[in-house]
Write an enzyme that holds these catalytic residues in place. Structure first.
Site, short mmCIF file in Angstrom:
data_model
loop_
_atom_site.label_atom_id
_atom_site.label_comp_id
_atom_site.label_asym_id
_atom_site.label_seq_id
_atom_site.Cartn_x
_atom_site.Cartn_y
_atom_site.Cartn_z
N TYR A 36 0.98 -13.08 3.56
CA TYR A 36 -0.22 -12.46 4.14
C TYR A 36 -1.46 -13.35 4.00
CZ TYR A 36 1.95 -7.90 5.10
OH TYR A 36 2.72 -6.88 5.62
N ASN A 76 2.69 1.71 6.12
CA ASN A 76 3.12 1.87 7.51
C ASN A 76 4.53 1.35 7.76
OD1 ASN A 76 2.58 -0.82 7.36
ND2 ASN A 76 0.92 -0.84 8.86
N GLU A 130 6.86 -17.33 9.62
CA GLU A 130 7.38 -16.31 8.71
C GLU A 130 8.90 -16.47 8.50
OE1 GLU A 130 5.90 -12.66 10.44
OE2 GLU A 130 3.84 -13.12 9.85
N HIS A 153 6.86 -4.32 8.84
CA HIS A 153 6.10 -5.47 9.33
C HIS A 153 6.84 -6.13 10.48
CE1 HIS A 153 4.05 -9.41 9.35
NE2 HIS A 153 5.27 -9.91 9.48
N LYS A 198 9.15 -2.45 4.64
CA LYS A 198 8.31 -2.50 3.45
C LYS A 198 8.83 -1.54 2.37
CE LYS A 198 4.17 -3.88 6.09
NZ LYS A 198 2.85 -3.42 6.59
N1 UDP Z 1 -3.52 -2.85 6.09
C1 UDP Z 1 -4.26 -2.18 5.14
N2 UDP Z 1 -5.54 -1.78 5.46
C2 UDP Z 1 -6.10 -2.00 6.68
C3 UDP Z 1 -5.35 -2.71 7.65
C4 UDP Z 1 -4.06 -3.12 7.33
O1 UDP Z 1 -3.79 -1.98 4.04
O2 UDP Z 1 -7.24 -1.60 6.90
C5 UDP Z 1 -2.15 -3.31 5.76
C6 UDP Z 1 -1.07 -2.62 6.58
O3 UDP Z 1 0.06 -2.41 5.73
C7 UDP Z 1 -0.77 -3.66 7.64
C8 UDP Z 1 -0.94 -4.96 6.83
O4 UDP Z 1 -2.06 -4.69 6.00
O5 UDP Z 1 0.52 -3.52 8.19
C9 UDP Z 1 -1.20 -6.21 7.67
O6 UDP Z 1 -2.33 -5.97 8.48
P1 UDP Z 1 -2.32 -6.42 10.02
O7 UDP Z 1 -3.71 -6.26 10.53
O8 UDP Z 1 -1.67 -7.75 10.15
O9 UDP Z 1 -1.43 -5.27 10.71
P2 UDP Z 1 0.05 -5.33 11.35
O10 UDP Z 1 0.20 -6.68 11.99
O11 UDP Z 1 1.03 -5.10 10.22
O12 UDP Z 1 0.07 -4.21 12.33
MG MG Z 2 -0.11 -8.56 11.19
#
Ligand code: UDP
Ligand code: MG
Length: 150
Positions: free
Chosen positions: A51, A114, A128, A117, A11
């Site tokens: 997303y 974080n 994807e 991805h 990211k």
């Molecule tokens: N994210 C966020 N707030 C939250 C949870 C997730 O901004 O409360 C962001 C974070 O960057 C995350 C992305 O949204 O990686 C996608 O969320 P997902 O639940 O799919 O998490 P991941 O699969 O990336 O662990």
């Molecule tokens: Mg995810």
């Protein structure tokens, strides 16, 4: 042996913080094989599509703003169980809960920023990869594979 592919994206914060080499190194050293790689600026509509499953979440707008805030490294990695194992290398969504040794545990603090991805299932990986690599991944066989698998 069934080989699996996953979609991994460094990211904008991972790029800005100089973690591209470190992250690629972790996947390489694990034994996974790189099958696609591009450095791109993502447009809003494209990020929203990537997303789409999260479009009803309250953080969706901020998430999309973040993803389009700078270039990202989009990759396809291949290997046995690479979807699940890739998620283990990455860690949990919130870096605060992600143990040291994981990418998010080692480098992140904030739940949104974080670093990386990774596809969460084989089905989403397929979707994807098709979205980010419509031309398809690169087909090649790593010469070290016999040293990684029996
Ligand atoms: N994210 C966020 N707030 C939250 C949870 C997730 O901004 O409360 C962001 C974070 O960057 C995350 C992305 O949204 O990686 C996608 O969320 P997902 O639940 O799919 O998490 P991941 O699969 O990336 O662990
Ligand atoms: Mg995810």
């Amino acid at each position: 042996m069934t080989m699996e592919q996953t979609f991994i994206m460094i990211k904008p914060d991972g790029v800005q913080r100089g973690l591209i080499g470190e992250i690629i190194g972790r996947f390489e050293k694990k034994g996974f094989s790189l099958k696609g790689l591009k450095f791109v600026n993502v447009e809003r509509a494209f990020a929203e599509k990537h997303y789409a499953d999260l479009s009803s979440r309250p953080f969706f707008g901020l998430l999309v703003d973040y993803i389009i805030s700078g270039p990202v490294v989009a990759m396809v990695w291949e290997g046995k169980n690479v979807v699940v194992t890739g998620r283990k290398l990455i860690g949990t969504t919130n870096p605060a809960d992600s143990p040291p040794g994981t990418i998010r545990g080692d480098y992140g603090i904030h739940i949104r920023r974080n670093i990386i991805h990774g596809s969460d299932a084989v089905e989403s990986a397929t979707k994807e990869i098709a979205l980010w690599f419509p031309e398809g991944p690169i087909a090649w066989e790593s010469a070290i594979e016999p040293w990684i698998y029996e």
